[in-house]
Design a protein around this motif. Structure first.
Motif, PDB file in Angstrom:
ATOM      1  N   GLU A   1     -47.287  16.206  25.823  1.00 33.44           N
ATOM      2  CA  GLU A   1     -46.131  16.413  25.084  1.00 33.44           C
ATOM      3  C   GLU A   1     -45.790  16.763  23.870  1.00 33.44           C
ATOM      4  O   GLU A   1     -45.319  17.745  23.653  1.00 33.44           O
ATOM      5  CB  GLU A   1     -45.396  14.933  25.258  1.00 33.44           C
ATOM      6  CG  GLU A   1     -45.147  14.398  26.585  1.00 33.44           C
ATOM      7  CD  GLU A   1     -46.155  13.506  27.254  1.00 33.44           C
ATOM      8  OE1 GLU A   1     -47.376  13.488  26.627  1.00 33.44           O
ATOM      9  OE2 GLU A   1     -45.912  12.666  28.281  1.00 33.44           O
TER      10      GLU A   1
ATOM     11  N   GLY B   1     -44.464  20.306  22.634  1.00 32.42           N
ATOM     12  CA  GLY B   1     -43.449  20.415  21.624  1.00 32.42           C
ATOM     13  C   GLY B   1     -43.719  21.477  20.615  1.00 32.42           C
ATOM     14  O   GLY B   1     -43.102  22.234  20.133  1.00 32.42           O
TER      15      GLY B   1
ATOM     16  N   ALA C   1     -32.412  17.743  16.270  1.00 38.40           N
ATOM     17  CA  ALA C   1     -31.983  17.980  17.463  1.00 38.40           C
ATOM     18  C   ALA C   1     -30.498  17.812  17.505  1.00 38.40           C
ATOM     19  O   ALA C   1     -29.643  18.850  18.046  1.00 38.40           O
ATOM     20  CB  ALA C   1     -32.590  17.067  18.764  1.00 38.40           C
TER      21      ALA C   1
ATOM     22  N   TYR D   1     -37.714  17.213  20.068  1.00 39.19           N
ATOM     23  CA  TYR D   1     -37.954  15.926  20.449  1.00 39.19           C
ATOM     24  C   TYR D   1     -39.364  15.564  20.939  1.00 39.19           C
ATOM     25  O   TYR D   1     -39.780  14.677  20.491  1.00 39.19           O
ATOM     26  CB  TYR D   1     -37.333  15.576  21.695  1.00 39.19           C
ATOM     27  CG  TYR D   1     -35.728  14.949  21.789  1.00 39.19           C
ATOM     28  CD1 TYR D   1     -35.389  13.806  20.909  1.00 39.19           C
ATOM     29  CD2 TYR D   1     -34.900  15.606  22.089  1.00 39.19           C
ATOM     30  CE1 TYR D   1     -34.332  13.060  20.759  1.00 39.19           C
ATOM     31  CE2 TYR D   1     -33.451  15.010  22.014  1.00 39.19           C
ATOM     32  CZ  TYR D   1     -33.326  13.920  21.272  1.00 39.19           C
ATOM     33  OH  TYR D   1     -32.149  13.256  21.132  1.00 39.19           O
ATOM     34  N   LEU D   2     -39.960  16.484  21.473  1.00 41.26           N
ATOM     35  CA  LEU D   2     -41.586  16.334  22.035  1.00 41.26           C
ATOM     36  C   LEU D   2     -42.332  16.291  20.791  1.00 41.26           C
ATOM     37  O   LEU D   2     -43.198  15.254  20.547  1.00 41.26           O
ATOM     38  CB  LEU D   2     -42.091  17.188  22.979  1.00 41.26           C
ATOM     39  CG  LEU D   2     -41.325  17.200  24.294  1.00 41.26           C
ATOM     40  CD1 LEU D   2     -41.836  18.257  25.300  1.00 41.26           C
ATOM     41  CD2 LEU D   2     -41.388  15.789  24.929  1.00 41.26           C
TER      42      LEU D   2
ATOM     43  N   VAL E   1     -31.738  24.318  25.171  1.00 37.74           N
ATOM     44  CA  VAL E   1     -32.343  23.204  25.677  1.00 37.74           C
ATOM     45  C   VAL E   1     -33.854  22.974  25.390  1.00 37.74           C
ATOM     46  O   VAL E   1     -34.246  22.131  25.110  1.00 37.74           O
ATOM     47  CB  VAL E   1     -32.249  23.205  27.307  1.00 37.74           C
ATOM     48  CG1 VAL E   1     -33.044  22.256  27.959  1.00 37.74           C
ATOM     49  CG2 VAL E   1     -30.614  22.933  27.807  1.00 37.74           C
ATOM     50  N   LEU E   2     -34.437  24.317  25.336  1.00 29.18           N
ATOM     51  CA  LEU E   2     -35.913  24.242  25.040  1.00 29.18           C
ATOM     52  C   LEU E   2     -36.051  23.747  23.696  1.00 29.18           C
ATOM     53  O   LEU E   2     -36.935  23.047  23.388  1.00 29.18           O
ATOM     54  CB  LEU E   2     -36.388  25.726  25.358  1.00 29.18           C
ATOM     55  CG  LEU E   2     -36.645  26.113  26.860  1.00 29.18           C
ATOM     56  CD1 LEU E   2     -37.300  27.341  26.905  1.00 29.18           C
ATOM     57  CD2 LEU E   2     -37.887  24.811  27.270  1.00 29.18           C
ATOM     58  N   THR E   3     -35.173  24.274  22.644  1.00 27.90           N
ATOM     59  CA  THR E   3     -35.200  24.061  21.312  1.00 27.90           C
ATOM     60  C   THR E   3     -35.145  22.513  21.120  1.00 27.90           C
ATOM     61  O   THR E   3     -36.018  21.904  20.491  1.00 27.90           O
ATOM     62  CB  THR E   3     -34.136  24.677  20.548  1.00 27.90           C
ATOM     63  OG1 THR E   3     -34.351  25.960  20.811  1.00 27.90           O
ATOM     64  CG2 THR E   3     -34.642  24.441  18.969  1.00 27.90           C
ATOM     65  N   VAL E   4     -34.158  21.763  21.592  1.00 22.10           N
ATOM     66  CA  VAL E   4     -33.918  20.479  21.665  1.00 22.10           C
ATOM     67  C   VAL E   4     -35.012  19.573  22.227  1.00 22.10           C
ATOM     68  O   VAL E   4     -35.614  18.859  21.478  1.00 22.10           O
ATOM     69  CB  VAL E   4     -32.580  20.218  22.132  1.00 22.10           C
ATOM     70  CG1 VAL E   4     -32.415  18.603  21.983  1.00 22.10           C
ATOM     71  CG2 VAL E   4     -31.392  20.719  21.071  1.00 22.10           C
ATOM     72  N   LEU E   5     -35.422  20.035  23.322  1.00 20.78           N
ATOM     73  CA  LEU E   5     -36.657  19.473  24.150  1.00 20.78           C
ATOM     74  C   LEU E   5     -37.854  19.520  23.024  1.00 20.78           C
ATOM     75  O   LEU E   5     -38.570  18.706  22.755  1.00 20.78           O
ATOM     76  CB  LEU E   5     -36.971  20.111  25.404  1.00 20.78           C
ATOM     77  CG  LEU E   5     -37.898  19.571  26.178  1.00 20.78           C
ATOM     78  CD1 LEU E   5     -37.262  18.155  26.666  1.00 20.78           C
ATOM     79  CD2 LEU E   5     -38.268  20.398  27.358  1.00 20.78           C
ATOM     80  N   GLY E   6     -38.125  20.804  22.502  1.00 23.46           N
ATOM     81  CA  GLY E   6     -39.210  20.982  21.689  1.00 23.46           C
ATOM     82  C   GLY E   6     -39.363  20.058  20.388  1.00 23.46           C
ATOM     83  O   GLY E   6     -40.520  19.554  20.197  1.00 23.46           O
TER      84      GLY E   6
END
Lengths: 259, 334, 276
Positions: free
Chosen positions: C12, C16, C204, C259-260, C252-257
């Motif tokens: 993860e 990220g 995020a 977070y991870l 979405v990818l940015t926020v996910l990145g």
């Protein structure tokens, strides 16, 4: 003339809404280069007295005279300056230091705060302090959490003597140490006392240790003084009930072994 | 005398930051049924690791070598009061036990050099006083062919009662849980048993409904002892059980442990850093240093005539009420 | 070194870090790869993606290059997200440390102010602030920080309350250290780790708030933002859904990145704590 005179000291806490006297009308004196031990079971108020004497908490009543001046009247910069003369060593040497600190920083702080040495001079002074407490000067660069418990307590003593105090409060300072290390630390403390004429307020629950290092002892129970006197004499022949109980409860190597 | 358990060539090591640290090296000793053995040593000597290894409480990831062999007959007697239906199917008759060494499974945990803490400690969740639920875990345990079970066959008293007791459960219930789980009692009977246990550790009956934070350190340790002996274990392990207490309470707890052990005929493994304290309670003393057993002997022999230099050094470092003073009283100004 | 090694132990954290690295690369390369004004007309309007390789992601309603907009939007999103989070953490930590360390009246006043901010929904606060002051990059940053500093303040205060009772704080007083020095040298650095653990959530949230403000037309009008792109695409959602989907996926990818990667940092420092 006494170095520290504590008179009618009192401190109450509130426990479940009810006032609860942690320290109740306690008076004692500490003379220069003398070791006065405070003994008693947990909850007897020994650690509260230590914190009151150091002005870490404020008393509800009583007076504290230190080096001939009213210690309770000091505040702000004047108090911080006077603190140089009255130092403390804690029970758990790991908890007593900032977890991020190095040995050098721990010893640098008192020298810097009290202006005892210039920036360029400080490394040499730190090395001298380390040598004085029997540590290698190479230890200066190490982090506090990397060194052993005994070494940490030596660093704590080095920090306490950095400002050339006349009195050091030792709050269970050897209780968490292994017995073999404990003996060495006690020897170091006695040596410092002889050389620098430092007085100790020695707080301990262990009568064996008190008997070995203290001149006089004050036995406390529930915040009050139960008895006091020459350490060896009181322990040999306690008069108060709590004194007798403490002596009886101290484990003995001989004559008391399991049948 | 019959050995309750035999430890042979026990070695334990942990991995820390990729470095293998040996906690115990090649320890061999027998624990006789009904004896009181003290394990003493300084920090890092491995004394607590030994206690945890005996109780199968070592953390996963510990590498264990050697064996800890339990006498099946000794374990069996401890369960003789339980309803017959819960005895293991393979339970041998009494006559067989006496002569048995072959065939009868005397619960042995032999550890190869396998890195598997969990296979030898499947009941870690079953710590005395901290059992949760019960029924689910209880089912398979009796079919384990007599392997000793923490809480039922081994009582364990930890150093810090504030962290070994559940802070949000009345202490009476914590003790009753142990009785219910290991003695298969229903709640009313478990509570009746708990009242007896509180009386035995000399706590008032009102303690039943108290929460740990309402009790003093000594009272909490009494509760922990009550929970540890609730299932009438054969072996009681006290790991620095009095180190967090003051001298007076320490003496009371040590006296209590001594009395309970004598009354129930329990075997005691008393772990301590204090040689004088160990001497007041134990018949034999084992001295550990850097994970090795340096001396094992009768208490009087260790105290009066230690053979190993380290045991002598420990004795010399002890500051008793009869020790010579360190203080040069010449300079006393008092 | 060791710490970095620990960080990259979980897949993860690696994922990220890769996403964040890609995002940073996009933001840095934006003016190199697309030197002109991203809002200039580059071709025919509403060109779908993968038709013309000079405009790989097609064009929008006005014929602007979507890929160029995406790159320049990454810049805005990252800049606003990081600046707002940094501001929120700074304000929150200082307020929380002062409140926790000083106690008494100062604590009461500061915490009641914090309460006041917390009772107003953060997004409404940001919305109101931007509509009054007027949309510009700086204002958006301040607006988001205003709605996000209360969390760090509460965590910092709780941490300080526990740390100020420790022996080493008493030790600092005994050697005569000044209270301000104790607060910022001894207490604050040790109160920071749990506050910093919040930073990924705050970054995020800041990126999302910025996108939402832009979507409502309250972003900086002189800059391309992903929120603004989604709003643009909304009018032609049926005929050209890619105009909303492409920046949406980027968001979405940015926020996910974030977070991870944040989780990875927390995990690695948690391991460090349990070891010491």
């Amino acid at each position: 003339m006494s170095l520290l005179t504590v008179s009618n000291l009192a401190k109450r806490y509130r426990r479940r809404g009810r006032p609860f006297p942690a320290v109740d009308d306690v008076s004692f004196e500490v003379n220069p280069a003398e070791t006065l031990a405070l003994a008693g079971p947990s909850g007897s108020g020994k650690s509260t007295i230590a914190r009151l004497v150091l002005r870490l908490i404020e008393p509800d009543a009583g007076s504290i005279e230190f080096e001939g001046a009213d210690f309770l009247a000091l505040s702000g910069a004047a108090l911080r300056t006077r603190r140089a003369r009255l130092q403390m060593v804690f029970q758990d040497p790991l908890a007593a230091f900032n977890p991020r600190a190095t040995v050098a920083r721990v010893l640098d702080d008192p020298l810097r705060i009290h202006g005892l040495a210039s920036r360029t001079e400080r490394p040499r002074r730190i090395a001298a302090l380390l040598e004085r407490v029997g540590l290698e000067t190479g230890l200066a660069g190490r982090a506090i959490h990397e060194i052993s418990g005994g070494q940490r307590q030596r660093v704590a003593i080095a920090r306490a003597i950095a400002t050339k105090p006349s009195l050091i409060v030792l709050d269970e300072a050897v209780s968490a140490l292994d017995v073999s290390v404990r003996g060495q630390i006690l020897e170091l403390l006695l040596d410092l006392q002889r050389q620098e004429r430092i007085a100790y307020l020695f707080i301990s629950h262990d009568l064996g240790v008190i008997r070995a290092v203290a001149h006089r002892v004050v036995i406390l129970e529930a915040g009050r003084i139960a008895e006091s006197g020459d350490a060896r004499a009181v322990i040999a022949n306690p008069q108060s009930a709590i004194g007798k109980a403490l002596v009886a409860a101290t484990p003995r190597l001989h004559g008391n072994t399991a049948s | 005398m019959t050995a309750l358990l035999s430890i042979r060539n026990l070695s334990v090591s942990y991995r820390r930051d990729g470095v293998e640290v040996a906690a115990l090296k090649d320890i061999s000793l027998d624990l006789e049924a009904g004896e009181r053995l003290a394990i003493i040593g300084e920090s890092g000597s491995g004394k607590s690791t030994l206690a945890l290894a005996v109780a199968s409480l070592l953390a996963g990831g510990a590498r264990i070598g050697g064996s800890i062999e339990w006498s099946a007959s000794q374990l069996q007697t401890s369960r003789s009061f339980a309803p017959p239906s819960v005895l293991p199917d393979i339970s041998p008759t009494r006559g067989e036990i006496g002569s048995s060494l072959v065939g009868i499974p005397s619960a042995t945990s032999t550890f190869g050099e396998s890195e598997n803490g969990s296979s030898i400690s499947p009941q870690v969740g079953e710590m005395s006083g901290r059992t949760e639920g019960g029924a689910v875990e209880r089912q398979p345990l009796d079919n384990r062919g007599g392997a000793p079970l923490l809480g039922r066959d081994i009582g364990f008293v930890f150093q810090d009662p504030s962290s070994s007791l559940d802070p949000v459960m009345p202490v009476g219930k914590q003790i009753a849980e142990v009785a219910r789980t290991h003695l298969r009692l229903d709640w009313p009977n478990a509570y009746a048993k708990t009242r007896t246990l509180l009386e035995r550790v000399r706590l008032p009956e009102a303690t039943l409904h108290a929460y740990p934070h309402q009790l003093s350190g000594g009272q909490k340790q009494r509760v922990a002892i009550a929970a540890a002996i609730a299932a009438a274990p054969r072996l009681l392990i006290a790991d620095e059980a009095t180190s967090a207490l003051d001298t007076i309470v320490q003496a009371e707890i040590v006296a209590l442990i001594g009395q309970l052990v004598a009354e129930d005929g329990m075997t005691l493994l008393f772990i301590s850093h204090d040689i004088a304290l160990a001497a007041t309670l134990a018949k034999r003393i084992a001295v550990l240093r850097h994970g090795q057993l340096v001396e094992l002997g009768e208490t009087s022999q260790i105290i009066n005539a230690p053979r190993h230099a380290y045991a002598r050094a420990l004795l010399d470092a002890h500051l008793g009420l009869d020790a010579g003073p360190l203080l040069d009283r010449q300079g006393a100004s008092a | 070194m060791n710490r970095l090694h620990r960080f990259f132990r979980t897949p993860e954290a690696i994922a990220g870090a890769l996403i964040l690295a890609l995002l940073v690369a996009m933001a840095l390369a934006a003016s190199l790869l697309f030197p002109g004004d991203p809002q200039a007309i580059a071709g025919p309007a509403l060109l779908p993606p993968f038709q013309d390789w000079s405009l790989p992601l097609g064009t929008d309603r006005l014929g602007r290059d979507v890929l160029a907009e995406l790159f320049h939007g990454a810049r805005t999103s990252l800049a606003v997200g990081l600046a707002a989070a940094a501001a929120a953490l700074l304000i929150g930590t200082v307020v929380g440390t002062l409140a926790g360390f000083a106690g008494g009246l100062i604590d009461e006043v500061l915490m009641r102010i914090t309460d006041a901010f917390q009772t107003v929904p953060g997004f409404l606060l940001a919305l109101a602030f931007v509509s009054i002051v007027g949309p510009s990059l700086g204002v958006v940053v301040v607006a988001i920080a205003l709605s996000a500093w209360t969390g760090p303040a509460r965590v910092a205060r709780a941490e300080v309350l526990s740390i100020r009772e420790r022996d080493y704080v008493a030790g600092a007083r005994v050697i005569g250290m000044h209270p301000i020095a104790i607060a910022f040298r001894e207490v604050l650095p040790n109160a920071l780790p749990p506050v910093l653990a919040l930073s990924s959530v705050i970054v995020a949230a800041a990126i999302l708030t910025e996108a939402a403000l832009s979507f409502l037309g309250l972003g900086d009008p002189n800059r391309v933002t992903w929120g603004g792109m989604i709003a643009e695409g909304r009018t032609v959602l049926r005929t050209a859904p890619y105009l909303s989907i492409v920046p949406g996926i980027a968001l979405v990818l940015t926020v996910l990145g974030v977070y991870l990667a944040g989780e990875g940092v927390v995990e690695s420092s948690a391991v460090r704590r349990s070891l010491s």
